[in-house]
Design a protein around this motif. Structure first.
Motif, short mmCIF file in Angstrom:
data_model
loop_
_atom_site.label_atom_id
_atom_site.label_comp_id
_atom_site.label_asym_id
_atom_site.label_seq_id
_atom_site.Cartn_x
_atom_site.Cartn_y
_atom_site.Cartn_z
N GLY A 25 -6.36 -3.76 -33.60
CA GLY A 25 -6.80 -4.80 -34.52
C GLY A 25 -7.10 -6.13 -33.88
N HIS A 26 -6.99 -6.21 -32.56
CA HIS A 26 -7.24 -7.44 -31.82
C HIS A 26 -8.09 -7.11 -30.60
CE1 HIS A 26 -4.01 -9.61 -34.01
NE2 HIS A 26 -3.39 -8.46 -33.95
N ARG A 27 -8.71 -8.08 -30.02
CA ARG A 27 -9.42 -7.89 -28.76
C ARG A 27 -8.55 -8.45 -27.62
NH1 ARG A 27 -13.85 -5.76 -28.04
NH2 ARG A 27 -14.40 -7.04 -26.24
N ILE A 28 -7.27 -8.20 -27.72
CA ILE A 28 -6.31 -8.66 -26.72
C ILE A 28 -5.83 -7.43 -25.95
CG2 ILE A 28 -4.05 -9.71 -26.36
CD1 ILE A 28 -4.59 -11.38 -28.90
N ARG A 29 -6.09 -7.44 -24.64
CA ARG A 29 -5.71 -6.30 -23.81
C ARG A 29 -4.21 -6.34 -23.48
NH1 ARG A 29 -9.56 -7.76 -19.11
NH2 ARG A 29 -8.48 -9.66 -19.68
N VAL A 30 -3.68 -5.16 -23.18
CA VAL A 30 -2.29 -5.08 -22.72
C VAL A 30 -2.11 -5.97 -21.49
CG1 VAL A 30 -0.58 -3.53 -21.67
CG2 VAL A 30 -1.84 -2.80 -23.72
N SER A 31 -3.10 -5.96 -20.60
CA SER A 31 -3.00 -6.78 -19.39
C SER A 31 -2.93 -8.27 -19.72
CB SER A 31 -4.15 -6.49 -18.43
OG SER A 31 -5.40 -6.76 -19.04
N ASP A 32 -3.56 -8.70 -20.82
CA ASP A 32 -3.45 -10.11 -21.24
C ASP A 32 -2.01 -10.44 -21.62
OD1 ASP A 32 -6.26 -10.48 -20.97
OD2 ASP A 32 -6.58 -9.81 -23.04
N VAL A 33 -1.39 -9.57 -22.41
CA VAL A 33 -0.01 -9.79 -22.84
C VAL A 33 0.91 -9.83 -21.62
CG1 VAL A 33 1.92 -8.87 -24.20
CG2 VAL A 33 -0.42 -8.74 -25.11
N GLU A 71 -1.71 1.49 -13.66
CA GLU A 71 -2.97 1.30 -14.39
C GLU A 71 -3.19 -0.18 -14.74
OE1 GLU A 71 -4.67 2.22 -18.88
OE2 GLU A 71 -2.88 3.27 -18.20
N ILE A 72 -2.18 -0.82 -15.29
CA ILE A 72 -2.32 -2.21 -15.74
C ILE A 72 -2.38 -3.16 -14.54
CG2 ILE A 72 -1.34 -4.04 -17.16
CD1 ILE A 72 -2.50 -1.56 -18.70
N GLU A 73 -1.59 -2.90 -13.51
CA GLU A 73 -1.66 -3.74 -12.31
C GLU A 73 -3.03 -3.66 -11.67
OE1 GLU A 73 0.34 -6.05 -11.08
OE2 GLU A 73 1.84 -5.73 -12.64
N ALA A 74 -3.65 -2.47 -11.67
CA ALA A 74 -5.01 -2.34 -11.13
C ALA A 74 -6.00 -3.16 -11.97
CB ALA A 74 -5.43 -0.87 -11.10
N ASP A 75 -5.82 -3.17 -13.28
CA ASP A 75 -6.67 -3.96 -14.16
C ASP A 75 -6.50 -5.46 -13.88
OD1 ASP A 75 -8.50 -4.40 -16.29
OD2 ASP A 75 -6.84 -4.61 -17.72
N LEU A 76 -5.25 -5.89 -13.71
CA LEU A 76 -4.99 -7.30 -13.40
C LEU A 76 -5.58 -7.68 -12.04
CD1 LEU A 76 -1.31 -7.50 -14.68
CD2 LEU A 76 -3.24 -8.83 -15.57
N ALA A 77 -5.45 -6.80 -11.06
CA ALA A 77 -6.00 -7.07 -9.72
C ALA A 77 -7.52 -7.15 -9.77
CB ALA A 77 -5.55 -6.00 -8.74
N ALA A 78 -8.15 -6.27 -10.54
CA ALA A 78 -9.61 -6.30 -10.66
C ALA A 78 -10.07 -7.60 -11.31
CB ALA A 78 -10.10 -5.09 -11.46
N GLY A 79 -9.35 -8.05 -12.32
CA GLY A 79 -9.69 -9.32 -12.96
C GLY A 79 -9.54 -10.50 -12.02
N ARG A 84 -12.01 -14.51 -8.36
CA ARG A 84 -12.15 -15.04 -7.00
C ARG A 84 -13.61 -15.02 -6.55
NH1 ARG A 84 -13.42 -13.82 -2.34
NH2 ARG A 84 -13.69 -11.63 -2.74
N ARG A 85 -14.30 -13.91 -6.80
CA ARG A 85 -15.71 -13.80 -6.41
C ARG A 85 -16.57 -14.80 -7.17
NH1 ARG A 85 -15.80 -8.27 -7.55
NH2 ARG A 85 -17.64 -8.66 -8.78
N MET A 86 -16.31 -14.95 -8.47
CA MET A 86 -17.09 -15.90 -9.27
C MET A 86 -16.89 -17.33 -8.78
SD MET A 86 -16.80 -14.43 -13.13
CE MET A 86 -17.78 -15.77 -13.81
N ARG A 87 -15.67 -17.68 -8.46
CA ARG A 87 -15.39 -19.02 -7.95
C ARG A 87 -16.09 -19.25 -6.61
NH1 ARG A 87 -11.62 -21.97 -10.60
NH2 ARG A 87 -10.33 -20.87 -12.09
N ALA A 88 -16.12 -18.23 -5.76
CA ALA A 88 -16.76 -18.36 -4.45
C ALA A 88 -18.28 -18.42 -4.56
CB ALA A 88 -16.34 -17.19 -3.54
N GLU A 89 -18.84 -17.62 -5.47
CA GLU A 89 -20.30 -17.52 -5.57
C GLU A 89 -20.91 -18.60 -6.45
OE1 GLU A 89 -21.03 -13.53 -6.88
OE2 GLU A 89 -20.09 -12.66 -5.09
N SER A 90 -20.21 -19.05 -7.47
CA SER A 90 -20.77 -20.01 -8.42
C SER A 90 -19.72 -21.02 -8.86
CB SER A 90 -21.31 -19.28 -9.64
OG SER A 90 -22.25 -18.31 -9.28
#
Length: 100
Positions: A25-33, A71-79, A84-90
């Motif tokens: 019912g929300h667009r809040i991911r487990v990784s956000d919590v 699974e969730i740690e991999a999601d957090l690491a990917a985020g 990091r890439r966005m900050r470096a590139e733009s």
């Protein structure tokens, strides 16, 4: 025999939150919590107040995390890597989006 686990407040479906597990019912991911609770130190009550989740939803998300840590740690690491890439590139674009 392995018992199947059920998380009534956690869903995972294609098209919703990119297929990642999120609070029903929300667009809040487990990784956000997890990030709010474990990384930023927010108590469940603070997450509830700030983001409109009830305590059962928050605790179900955390229970899901503890049963699916890799699974969730991999999601957090990917985020974190994407940020990091966005900050470096733009960096100017990131600064503008943060300022709102």
């Amino acid at each position: 025999m392995r018992k199947l686990l059920s998380y009534p407040h956690v869903v995972s479906r294609a098209g919703g939150c990119g297929g990642r597990p999120c609070v029903a019912g929300h667009r809040i991911r487990v990784s956000d919590v997890v990030a709010w609770h474990d990384r930023q130190g927010f108590a469940a009550e603070e997450i509830s107040r700030r983001y409109g989740l009830n305590l059962a939803e928050i605790h179900a998300a955390l229970a899901y995390y503890y049963d699916h840590v890799d699974e969730i740690e991999a999601d957090l690491a990917a985020g974190a890597e994407l940020e990091r890439r966005m900050r470096a590139e733009s960096p100017a674009l990131v600064r503008r989006s943060v300022r709102g």
